[in-house]
Design a protein around this motif. Sequence first.
Motif, mmCIF file in Angstrom:
data_model
loop_
_atom_site.group_PDB
_atom_site.id
_atom_site.type_symbol
_atom_site.label_atom_id
_atom_site.label_comp_id
_atom_site.label_asym_id
_atom_site.label_seq_id
_atom_site.Cartn_x
_atom_site.Cartn_y
_atom_site.Cartn_z
ATOM 1 N N SER A 1 -7.118 3.085 -0.408
ATOM 2 C CA SER A 1 -6.144 2.586 0.569
ATOM 3 C C SER A 1 -4.896 3.468 0.599
ATOM 4 O O SER A 1 -4.107 3.392 1.543
ATOM 5 C CB SER A 1 -5.754 1.141 0.250
ATOM 6 O OG SER A 1 -5.023 1.069 -0.983
ATOM 7 N N PRO B 1 -4.724 5.742 4.152
ATOM 8 C CA PRO B 1 -4.016 5.266 5.350
ATOM 9 C C PRO B 1 -2.531 5.023 5.096
ATOM 10 O O PRO B 1 -1.709 5.199 6.014
ATOM 11 C CB PRO B 1 -4.748 3.968 5.721
ATOM 12 C CG PRO B 1 -5.473 3.556 4.488
ATOM 13 C CD PRO B 1 -5.822 4.819 3.777
ATOM 14 N N CYS C 1 -0.867 8.432 5.398
ATOM 15 C CA CYS C 1 -0.876 8.877 6.797
ATOM 16 C C CYS C 1 0.187 8.138 7.613
ATOM 17 O O CYS C 1 0.938 8.758 8.384
ATOM 18 C CB CYS C 1 -2.257 8.661 7.422
ATOM 19 S SG CYS C 1 -3.545 9.720 6.745
ATOM 20 N N TYR C 2 0.254 6.822 7.431
ATOM 21 C CA TYR C 2 1.243 6.039 8.169
ATOM 22 C C TYR C 2 2.664 6.404 7.737
ATOM 23 O O TYR C 2 3.562 6.556 8.572
ATOM 24 C CB TYR C 2 0.996 4.549 7.948
ATOM 25 C CG TYR C 2 1.975 3.665 8.685
ATOM 26 C CD1 TYR C 2 1.867 3.483 10.056
ATOM 27 C CD2 TYR C 2 3.022 3.032 8.010
ATOM 28 C CE1 TYR C 2 2.771 2.688 10.752
ATOM 29 C CE2 TYR C 2 3.924 2.237 8.690
ATOM 30 C CZ TYR C 2 3.795 2.069 10.058
ATOM 31 O OH TYR C 2 4.694 1.289 10.738
ATOM 32 N N SER D 1 6.099 2.760 0.219
ATOM 33 C CA SER D 1 4.677 3.091 0.333
ATOM 34 C C SER D 1 3.972 2.885 -1.003
ATOM 35 O O SER D 1 2.882 2.306 -1.071
ATOM 36 C CB SER D 1 4.511 4.544 0.799
ATOM 37 O OG SER D 1 5.109 4.742 2.056
#
Length: 211
Positions: A95, A98, A101-102, A134
């Motif tokens: 996980s 993503p 990336c976000y 994050s």
Amino acid sequence: MSVLYIFFIPEHPMLIKILFKLVPMWLIISYAYLHRPSTSSKTYWTIIFGLFFCMLGDGTLHWFIVGLSAFLIGHLFYMGAFFSKWRFSWLRFVSIIPIVCYSFFMGKELITAIIQNGNASLVIPVIFYVIVISLMTWSAIMTGNIWASIGSILFVLSDSILSWNMFVASIPYSNVLIMTTYYLAQFLIAHSARSIVSSTLYLDKKIGSTI
């Protein structure tokens, strides 16, 4: 109280607005305390400290750097608590992809907008905050606790709407979207405090009885 603050309390006077903004967080912290695990746990109290510093962030966000710093400390407490309850699985581990990336997309857009708006001094604090929130989200997912995972994702969503609306472009009904996702995120994280500790204690007892 959240509905009262979001929909009915006027913007001025500011002191009254801030007071009503803090009441839901006091209630959320009280909920977490009243539902504390029967056995004292460092993880539980670390989450409580995280909730407290986020509440301070609520009250001081009008002074952006001060509020951001308080939220940052809150996320560090959350991260410490969640990483202490790490339960590895490859599905949860990946996980991070993503999330990275976000975070890269949001960070790039925010930094570009901040520089264009002449607020270059905010670049480093914003980058650091994006990295920390994050990692906090990933650490919550790695606990395998559904409440902590959803709560952390909602926290990212709330902060994304807030920062996009503040630096990039106006978002319709931004205050409603920010605060509803935020209060729900904090409630779910508070709710996870007991279940994270309880599930770990259960696993420890199960392993001990097996041995």
